[in-house]
Design a protein around this motif. Structure first.
Motif, PDB file in Angstrom:
ATOM      1  N   UNK A   1       0.813  -1.213   0.000  1.00 38.19           N
ATOM      2  CA  UNK A   1       0.000   0.000   0.000  1.00 38.19           C
ATOM      3  C   UNK A   1       0.852   1.271   0.000  1.00 38.19           C
ATOM      4  N   UNK A   2       2.140   1.151   0.274  1.00 37.20           N
ATOM      5  CA  UNK A   2       3.030   2.305   0.164  1.00 37.20           C
ATOM      6  C   UNK A   2       3.254   2.571  -1.321  1.00 37.20           C
ATOM      7  N   UNK A   3       3.088   3.811  -1.795  1.00 39.17           N
ATOM      8  CA  UNK A   3       3.242   4.080  -3.227  1.00 39.17           C
ATOM      9  C   UNK A   3       4.560   3.546  -3.778  1.00 39.17           C
ATOM     10  N   UNK A   4       4.483   2.953  -4.956  1.00 39.76           N
ATOM     11  CA  UNK A   4       5.663   2.347  -5.575  1.00 39.76           C
ATOM     12  C   UNK A   4       6.785   3.364  -5.743  1.00 39.76           C
ATOM     13  N   UNK A   5       6.434   4.591  -6.146  1.00 38.02           N
ATOM     14  CA  UNK A   5       7.470   5.599  -6.365  1.00 38.02           C
ATOM     15  C   UNK A   5       8.182   5.967  -5.069  1.00 38.02           C
ATOM     16  N   UNK A   6       7.472   5.960  -3.952  1.00 35.32           N
ATOM     17  CA  UNK A   6       8.112   6.238  -2.667  1.00 35.32           C
ATOM     18  C   UNK A   6       9.054   5.108  -2.289  1.00 35.32           C
ATOM     19  N   UNK A   7       8.618   3.869  -2.459  1.00 36.54           N
ATOM     20  CA  UNK A   7       9.495   2.739  -2.134  1.00 36.54           C
ATOM     21  C   UNK A   7      10.725   2.719  -3.037  1.00 36.54           C
ATOM     22  N   UNK A   8      10.535   3.048  -4.314  1.00 36.77           N
ATOM     23  CA  UNK A   8      11.676   3.064  -5.231  1.00 36.77           C
ATOM     24  C   UNK A   8      12.648   4.181  -4.872  1.00 36.77           C
TER      25      UNK A   8
ATOM     26  N   UNK B   1       2.557  11.527  -1.728  1.00 37.07           N
ATOM     27  CA  UNK B   1       1.282  12.179  -2.022  1.00 37.07           C
ATOM     28  C   UNK B   1       0.983  12.254  -3.515  1.00 37.07           C
ATOM     29  N   UNK B   2       2.006  12.423  -4.342  1.00 39.69           N
ATOM     30  CA  UNK B   2       1.820  12.594  -5.787  1.00 39.69           C
ATOM     31  C   UNK B   2       2.801  11.716  -6.552  1.00 39.69           C
TER      32      UNK B   2
ATOM     33  N   UNK C   1      -1.320  11.914 -15.057  1.00 39.89           N
ATOM     34  CA  UNK C   1      -0.840  12.743 -13.947  1.00 39.89           C
ATOM     35  C   UNK C   1      -1.997  13.323 -13.135  1.00 39.89           C
ATOM     36  N   UNK C   2      -3.126  13.529 -13.789  1.00 40.28           N
ATOM     37  CA  UNK C   2      -4.288  14.115 -13.107  1.00 40.28           C
ATOM     38  C   UNK C   2      -4.983  13.108 -12.189  1.00 40.28           C
ATOM     39  N   UNK C   3      -5.051  11.858 -12.647  1.00 43.40           N
ATOM     40  CA  UNK C   3      -5.852  10.869 -11.922  1.00 43.40           C
ATOM     41  C   UNK C   3      -5.030   9.873 -11.104  1.00 43.40           C
ATOM     42  N   UNK C   4      -3.743   9.759 -11.371  1.00 42.95           N
ATOM     43  CA  UNK C   4      -2.956   8.668 -10.780  1.00 42.95           C
ATOM     44  C   UNK C   4      -3.022   8.659  -9.259  1.00 42.95           C
ATOM     45  N   UNK C   5      -3.046   9.841  -8.641  1.00 42.01           N
ATOM     46  CA  UNK C   5      -3.065   9.903  -7.177  1.00 42.01           C
ATOM     47  C   UNK C   5      -4.329   9.272  -6.595  1.00 42.01           C
TER      48      UNK C   5
END
Length: 503
Positions: free
Chosen positions: A102-109, A153-154, A432-436
Motif C-alpha cells: 500500500x506504500x506508493x511504488x514511487x516512494x518505495x523506489x 502524495x503525488x 498525472x491528473x488521476x494517478x493519485x
C-alpha cells in the motif's frame, strides 16, 4: 468523470503542503522497531541500525530531534539520544502503519535509491574519513528525503518527471516548472532547511543551484581522467577549487549522483561524470572507481533489494550500454481471436442463462475479454455490503492479481465507479491528473500509463468492475470497440442470470 486536483505552484505553498504529509511505514518494520525500542538491553547504536531499514521513520526522528535545536543532529544515534526512548515510542505510535504494497511504488523506489546512495557513500568514503562515517552515512541516506513526501502524495509527478527527464531527455528545470511550478533543487533545499537537516545536505542542494560554478569547473577537470598529473596541475592553479573539492560534505552529493544515475544506466554520460568526479575526489583511476561502485551496488542489493523494485545491481550482468529506463517499444496491434470471441460472447448471450453460478459467468466473461485483445485484466465483484471489491477472475497478473482486494471507501474513483455505470480511461495525457486517486494495488499490478476501469451493471446497479490494459501499450480504437461490445455482452449475461435466479 471529473476529480479536481489542484497542486501548489509556489515554493512556500509546496513547503507548507509537503511539511504536513505523514510518511507511512510498513507493518513489519513498525512491529520490529516497536520491539527494539521496548528492549532495554539495546543500545542507541543498535536501535539506530534497526530504524535505518525504515528511512521514513529515520527522517521523522531526525526532524523532531532538530526542531528548535541549537545545531542539527548529524546522525540518527545523536537524534535518538536527544529524544530519548519514550519520546521515540510516542512518535512511532503516531506514524501511519500500512501493508508494504500500500506504500506508493514511487516512494518505495525512491527510498531504495537513497539506501543505495548510503551504501555507496559508506563503501567509497567511510574508510578514508573514518571519524566522519556517521555523518557521511546519514546525510547520504537523507539527501533525497525532501522528495519522499512528494512521492507519497503525488507519485504520478515522480513518474512523469522520470519519463520526461530521464527517458525522453527533456530539460529538467523546464519539466519541473511545468509540473511543480518551482525547480526541484530549490524545493529540496527549502525543505532541508525547514526541517533543520544536517548542513551537508543543504550544502549539496546549494551546490546544485547557486554555487553550481564550482561543480562545473570540477567536472571539467575530472573529464581528463587519463592524465591525473595534468588534473593535479589544474587544481594547483586554482586553490579555491582544490579546497572546495576536498570538503567531506561533497561525499554526500557524489554518492547520490552515482546512485541516481545508475538507476537509469551504468554506462551513460551522467553516470560517467559522477564516477570521474569521484575519482578526482579520491585521486583514483576511473577503472578502480567503477570496480568499487559496482561492488557497493551488489552489497546494497544484498541488503536492500525488494520484490517489485528495481535495483541497478540487476543490470551489472547486462551488455554495456543497456538502459533500464528507456523509451517503450511501440508494440504491434494485438489481433482479436475472432472465432473464440464470438463463441464466448454467444455463450454469454444464450437464453436462458447457461451458467450455474457467478463464477462460471465471470470465467466466460474473462475469456471473452481476453479474446477481444485485452492482455491483462482483473474482474472484481462487490461484497454484500458493497464495502470491498474482490478479484474473481484475472489474466496476466499472477498470484497478486488473484488475491487483489480493494476497500471502496479508500478511493474516490472506486466510489464513483460503483455509484453508476461509468468508465475511466487513463492515458499519457491524463495519467498525472488521476494517478493519485488510483488505488495503490492497481498501480502496482498494471504498470504503464494506459489503463481502463469499467463498471459493469445489472439493471443500472453496478455489481462488477473491470480493470484492463494492453501490457502498458495504448489501446487502439478497434480494441476499444471490441472491449465495449464484450462488456455489453457481459452485462446482458448478468441480467439474464439474475432473471433466471428470481424465477
Amino acid at each position: 468523470m471529473s476529480i479536481p486536483s489542484t497542486l501548489p505552484r509556489s515554493l512556500n505553498a509546496w513547503l507548507q503542503h509537503l511539511d504536513s504529509i505523514r510518511l507511512p511505514i510498513a507493518e513489519g518494520s513498525h512491529l520490529e522497531i516497536g520491539r527494539t525500542l521496548a528492549d532495554s538491553r539495546r543500545s542507541m547504536r543498535d536501535i539506530a541500525e534497526v530504524i535505518q531499514r525504515s528511512p521514513a521513520l529515520a527522517l521523522l526522528l531526525m526532524r523532531e530531534a532538530n526542531r528548535d535545536a541549537a545545531s542539527p543532529a548529524v546522525s540518527l544515534e545523536v537524534a535518538l539520544t536527544r529524544l530519548g526512548v519514550a519520546r521515540c515510542e510516542a512518535l512511532l505510535r503516531k506514524v501511519p502503519r500500512v501493508a508494504e504494497h500500500e506504500i506508493p511504488l514511487q516512494l518505495r523506489q525512491l527510498t531504495l535509491i537513497s539506501q543505495h546512495a548510503a551504501q555507496q557513500a559508506s563503501g567509497l568514503f567511510s574508510s578514508r574519513l573514518a571519524r566522519l562515517w556517521q555523518e557521511i552515512h546519514w546525510c547520504s541516506l537523507l539527501f533525497m528525503a525532501p522528495l519522499w513526501p512528494l512521492a507519497c502524495a503525488y507519485p504520478e509527478l515522480i513518474q512523469a518527471w522520470e519519463q520526461r527527464v530521464m527517458i525522453d531527455g527533456e530539460p529538467a528545470e523546464r519539466v519541473e516548472r511545468e509540473l511543480l511550478g518551482v525547480p526541484v533543487r530549490d524545493l529540496c533545499r527549502a525543505l532541508a532547511e525547514h526541517w533543520s537537516l544536517p548542513e551537508w545536505i543543504v550544502q549539496g542542494y546549494r551546490l546544485l543551484g547557486s554555487d553550481r560554478r564550482l561543480l562545473v569547473k570540477a567536472l571539467h577537470i575530472a573529464r581528463d581522467d587519463l592524465h591525473p598529473l595534468h588534473q593535479q596541475q589544474l587544481l594547483d592553479q586554482d586553490p579555491a577549487l582544490r579546497r572546495w573539492l576536498t570538503q567531506p560534505a561533497n561525499t554526500v552529493l557524489l554518492a547520490n549522483g552515482i546512485a541516481l544515475a545508475a538507476h537509469a544506466c551504468w554506462s551513460d554520460l551522467h553516470n560517467l561524470r559522477w564516477q570521474r568526479l569521484t575519482g578526482l575526489y579520491l585521486q583514483l583511476p576511473l577503472a578502480d572507481i567503477q570496480q568499487l561502485v559496482h561492488q557497493q551496488a551488489v552489497r546494497s542489493a544484498q541488503l536492500h533489494s525488494q520484490p517489485g523494485l528495481w535495483h541497478p545491481a540487476q543490470a551489472l550482468l547486462w551488455p554495456s550500454g543497456t538502459q533500464h529506463l528507456c523509451r517503450p517499444v511501440v508494440k504491434q496491434e494485438v489481433k482479436t481471436n475472432l472465432q473464440a470471441w464470438r463463441e464466448h460472447c454467444g455463450q454469454l448471450l444464450r437464453q436462458p442463462s447457461p451458467f450455474a453460478n457467478v463464477l462460471q459467468l465471470t470465467a466466460c466473461a474473462r475469456d471473452a475479454l481476453h479474446a477481444s485483445g485485452v492482455q491483462r485484466l482483473a474482474l472484481l465483484v462487490t461484497d454484500r455490503e458493497r464495502n470491498r471489491l474482490l478479484c474473481q477472475q484475472s489474466i496476466g497478473l499472477g498470484d497478486q492479481g488473484t488475491n487483489l482486494s480493494l476497500l471502496v471507501a479508500q478511493s474516490q474513483i472506486l466510489r464513483k465507479l460503483l455509484e453508476a455505470p461509468n468508465q475511466l480511461r487513463l492515458n499519457a495525457s491524463n495519467m498525472a491528473r488521476y494517478s493519485a486517486f488510483i488505488p495503490g494495488p492497481i498501480k502496482a499490478l498494471f504498470s504503464g500509463e494506459d489503463l481502463l476501469l469499467q463498471s459493469l451493471a445489472n439493471r443500472g446497479r453496478v455489481v462488477m468492475l473491470l480493470v484492463a490494459d494492453m501490457n502498458g501499450a495504448p489501446f487502439s480504437e478497434t480494441q476499444l470497440q471490441a472491449l465495449g461490445k464484450t462488456c455489453q455482452c457481459v452485462e446482458r449475461a448478468l441480467a439474464q442470470f439474475a432473471a433466471r435466479a428470481r424465477q
